[in-house]
Design a protein around this motif. Structure first.
Motif, PDB file in Angstrom:
ATOM      1  N   LYS A  18      -9.576  -6.598   1.020  1.00  0.00           N
ATOM      2  CA  LYS A  18      -9.231  -7.878   1.632  1.00  0.00           C
ATOM      3  C   LYS A  18      -9.731  -7.906   3.083  1.00  0.00           C
ATOM      4  O   LYS A  18      -9.634  -6.914   3.805  1.00  0.00           O
ATOM      5  CB  LYS A  18      -7.716  -8.096   1.605  1.00  0.00           C
ATOM      6  N   TYR A  19     -10.243  -9.070   3.487  1.00  0.00           N
ATOM      7  CA  TYR A  19     -10.735  -9.235   4.863  1.00  0.00           C
ATOM      8  C   TYR A  19      -9.602  -9.693   5.779  1.00  0.00           C
ATOM      9  O   TYR A  19      -8.786 -10.546   5.392  1.00  0.00           O
ATOM     10  CB  TYR A  19     -11.875 -10.253   4.902  1.00  0.00           C
ATOM     11  N   SER A  20      -9.558  -9.127   6.992  1.00  0.00           N
ATOM     12  CA  SER A  20      -8.548  -9.495   7.982  1.00  0.00           C
ATOM     13  C   SER A  20      -9.206  -9.647   9.346  1.00  0.00           C
ATOM     14  O   SER A  20     -10.286  -9.103   9.598  1.00  0.00           O
ATOM     15  CB  SER A  20      -7.440  -8.438   8.053  1.00  0.00           C
ATOM     16  N   CYS A  21      -8.539 -10.412  10.219  1.00  0.00           N
ATOM     17  CA  CYS A  21      -9.110 -10.684  11.536  1.00  0.00           C
ATOM     18  C   CYS A  21      -8.437  -9.908  12.652  1.00  0.00           C
ATOM     19  O   CYS A  21      -8.992  -9.761  13.741  1.00  0.00           O
ATOM     20  CB  CYS A  21      -9.020 -12.176  11.838  1.00  0.00           C
ATOM     21  N   SER A  22      -7.220  -9.411  12.405  1.00  0.00           N
ATOM     22  CA  SER A  22      -6.481  -8.752  13.483  1.00  0.00           C
ATOM     23  C   SER A  22      -5.488  -7.756  12.893  1.00  0.00           C
ATOM     24  O   SER A  22      -5.269  -7.711  11.677  1.00  0.00           O
ATOM     25  CB  SER A  22      -5.721  -9.794  14.316  1.00  0.00           C
ATOM     26  N   LEU A  23      -4.872  -6.968  13.787  1.00  0.00           N
ATOM     27  CA  LEU A  23      -3.876  -5.992  13.362  1.00  0.00           C
ATOM     28  C   LEU A  23      -2.686  -6.683  12.714  1.00  0.00           C
ATOM     29  O   LEU A  23      -2.113  -6.185  11.739  1.00  0.00           O
ATOM     30  CB  LEU A  23      -3.428  -5.154  14.560  1.00  0.00           C
ATOM     31  N   LEU A  24      -2.293  -7.843  13.241  1.00  0.00           N
ATOM     32  CA  LEU A  24      -1.167  -8.588  12.679  1.00  0.00           C
ATOM     33  C   LEU A  24      -1.445  -8.992  11.237  1.00  0.00           C
ATOM     34  O   LEU A  24      -0.587  -8.841  10.357  1.00  0.00           O
ATOM     35  CB  LEU A  24      -0.893  -9.836  13.532  1.00  0.00           C
ATOM     36  N   CYS A  25      -2.650  -9.494  10.979  1.00  0.00           N
ATOM     37  CA  CYS A  25      -3.000  -9.901   9.625  1.00  0.00           C
ATOM     38  C   CYS A  25      -3.130  -8.697   8.691  1.00  0.00           C
ATOM     39  O   CYS A  25      -2.841  -8.790   7.501  1.00  0.00           O
ATOM     40  CB  CYS A  25      -4.298 -10.715   9.628  1.00  0.00           C
ATOM     41  N   VAL A  26      -3.584  -7.578   9.238  1.00  0.00           N
ATOM     42  CA  VAL A  26      -3.664  -6.350   8.441  1.00  0.00           C
ATOM     43  C   VAL A  26      -2.270  -5.936   7.977  1.00  0.00           C
ATOM     44  O   VAL A  26      -2.050  -5.606   6.805  1.00  0.00           O
ATOM     45  CB  VAL A  26      -4.322  -5.209   9.250  1.00  0.00           C
ATOM     46  N   LYS A  27      -1.316  -5.977   8.895  1.00  0.00           N
ATOM     47  CA  LYS A  27       0.062  -5.615   8.551  1.00  0.00           C
ATOM     48  C   LYS A  27       0.660  -6.597   7.553  1.00  0.00           C
ATOM     49  O   LYS A  27       1.388  -6.210   6.637  1.00  0.00           O
ATOM     50  CB  LYS A  27       0.920  -5.560   9.817  1.00  0.00           C
ATOM     51  N   LYS A  28       0.348  -7.883   7.720  1.00  0.00           N
ATOM     52  CA  LYS A  28       0.874  -8.900   6.802  1.00  0.00           C
ATOM     53  C   LYS A  28       0.342  -8.703   5.388  1.00  0.00           C
ATOM     54  O   LYS A  28       1.077  -8.816   4.412  1.00  0.00           O
ATOM     55  CB  LYS A  28       0.507 -10.297   7.311  1.00  0.00           C
ATOM     56  N   HIS A  29      -0.945  -8.406   5.276  1.00  0.00           N
ATOM     57  CA  HIS A  29      -1.532  -8.240   3.944  1.00  0.00           C
ATOM     58  C   HIS A  29      -0.997  -6.974   3.264  1.00  0.00           C
ATOM     59  O   HIS A  29      -0.780  -6.944   2.054  1.00  0.00           O
ATOM     60  CB  HIS A  29      -3.063  -8.227   4.035  1.00  0.00           C
ATOM     61  N   LYS A  30      -0.734  -5.926   4.054  1.00  0.00           N
ATOM     62  CA  LYS A  30      -0.158  -4.709   3.484  1.00  0.00           C
ATOM     63  C   LYS A  30       1.250  -4.955   2.960  1.00  0.00           C
ATOM     64  O   LYS A  30       1.638  -4.457   1.896  1.00  0.00           O
ATOM     65  CB  LYS A  30      -0.128  -3.597   4.542  1.00  0.00           C
ATOM     66  N   LEU A  31       2.009  -5.744   3.705  1.00  0.00           N
ATOM     67  CA  LEU A  31       3.381  -6.056   3.299  1.00  0.00           C
ATOM     68  C   LEU A  31       3.394  -6.958   2.071  1.00  0.00           C
ATOM     69  O   LEU A  31       4.162  -6.743   1.131  1.00  0.00           O
ATOM     70  CB  LEU A  31       4.121  -6.732   4.453  1.00  0.00           C
ATOM     71  N   ALA A  32       2.520  -7.952   2.048  1.00  0.00           N
ATOM     72  CA  ALA A  32       2.498  -8.917   0.941  1.00  0.00           C
ATOM     73  C   ALA A  32       2.011  -8.288  -0.357  1.00  0.00           C
ATOM     74  O   ALA A  32       2.514  -8.616  -1.441  1.00  0.00           O
ATOM     75  CB  ALA A  32       1.613 -10.107   1.317  1.00  0.00           C
ATOM     76  N   LEU A  33       1.057  -7.379  -0.265  1.00  0.00           N
ATOM     77  CA  LEU A  33       0.454  -6.796  -1.474  1.00  0.00           C
ATOM     78  C   LEU A  33       0.919  -5.369  -1.738  1.00  0.00           C
ATOM     79  O   LEU A  33       0.425  -4.728  -2.675  1.00  0.00           O
ATOM     80  CB  LEU A  33      -1.081  -6.808  -1.358  1.00  0.00           C
ATOM     81  N   SER A  34       1.865  -4.880  -0.921  1.00  0.00           N
ATOM     82  CA  SER A  34       2.323  -3.486  -1.039  1.00  0.00           C
ATOM     83  C   SER A  34       1.124  -2.538  -1.019  1.00  0.00           C
ATOM     84  O   SER A  34       1.015  -1.616  -1.829  1.00  0.00           O
ATOM     85  CB  SER A  34       3.136  -3.286  -2.320  1.00  0.00           C
TER      86      SER A  34
END
Length: 267
Positions: A18-34
């Motif tokens: 998955k592509y992300s733009c920032s550390l915040l989005c990286v953390k969000k995608h990890k939480l959402a997709l486990s």
């Protein structure tokens, strides 16, 4: 960015791509997709896409496996006569309950984390148990679960709208918001080819021991909790053990990725 859909992507997750733009989005995608963000070294790569980097990665992976196996072979405690007798006793007790319990070689993840014991005084198993909720991409590990406890009681702290933990309830809200009659508990049938994965449906009103009788268990039971009204491609055998009539397209599923680790550990 596949998380916020606003900024230009700068990072790509090695695990889920998955592509992300920032550390915040990286953390969000990890939480959402486990997602743990760790590259899957055993992910399938087609011949057309196979490069020298993939070859190097495979070579290093085999080196790691060899190093781990060598370290396990040198471990004196796990190879002690007492440890071997304990495992043999556990398998014999399971066989007496009409359960074929198989243990993996030293070094395998499931062998290392298994905490199943048998209490001779109570004549009872205390199982290491894993619960998988595919619709929420959630997994929970339970230790010392008595074999006389019903599956319904085991699941209460997770999917019961009243008795479940608030944090767990929020994460599994798809399950807690569904009627109990919609909940289906499945367990994978072992010793089948990978392209013929099938599941047995378990009875929530019966004890864990009753549900495990006549089954093959590799180290410890893994139960998949699914909802009948939501689409999943887990093919369930009939009550008489016969093959159901299924569309062959249902063999591949987004839920099957949850099992890849299990398949690799038990192969």
């Amino acid at each position: 960015c596949e998380t916020c859909n606003k900024e230009e992507a700068k990072y790509r997750c090695p695990r889920c791509m998955k592509y992300s733009c920032s550390l915040l989005c990286v953390k969000k995608h990890k939480l959402a997709l486990s997602c743990n963000g760790v590259r899957d070294k055993t992910a399938f790569v087609s011949v057309n896409e196979f490069t020298d980097l993939n070859l190097l990665s495979d070579y290093r992976f085999l080196e790691d496996v060899s190093r781990t196996a060598d370290a396990a072979a040198r471990h004196c405690i796990v190879h002690s006569p007492a440890a071997k007798r304990l495992l043999q006793c556990l398998r014999n007790k399971a066989r007496g309950c009409n359960i074929e319990l198989k243990t993996l070689p030293v070094g395998f993840t499931k062998r290392r984390e298994n905490s199943t014991t048998f209490n001779s005084t109570e004549n009872k198993f205390y199982w290491h148990l894993k619960l998988v909720f595919p619709h929420c991409h959630a997994e929970y590990t339970l230790k010392r679960v008595p074999d006389d406890k019903t599956l319904a009681d085991i699941l209460k702290p997770y999917i019961d709208p009243v008795e479940s933990d608030p944090v767990v309830c929020q994460r599994l809200k798809i399950y807690t918001g569904s009627p109990q009659s919609d909940v289906q508990i499945l367990m994978k049938i072992e010793n089948r080819s990978r392209n013929s994965v099938r599941y047995n449906e378990l009875d929530a009103s019966r004890s864990l021991l009753d549900n495990l009788k006549g089954k093959v268990i590799i180290e410890y039971p893994t139960l998949f909790v699914v909802l009948k009204t939501l689409k999943n491609d887990m093919v369930v055998l009939g009550k008489d053990g016969s093959e159901p009539v299924e569309n062959s397209d249902s063999e591949s599923s987004s839920l099957s990725s949850m099992e890849e680790g299990e398949i690799r550990d038990s192969s």
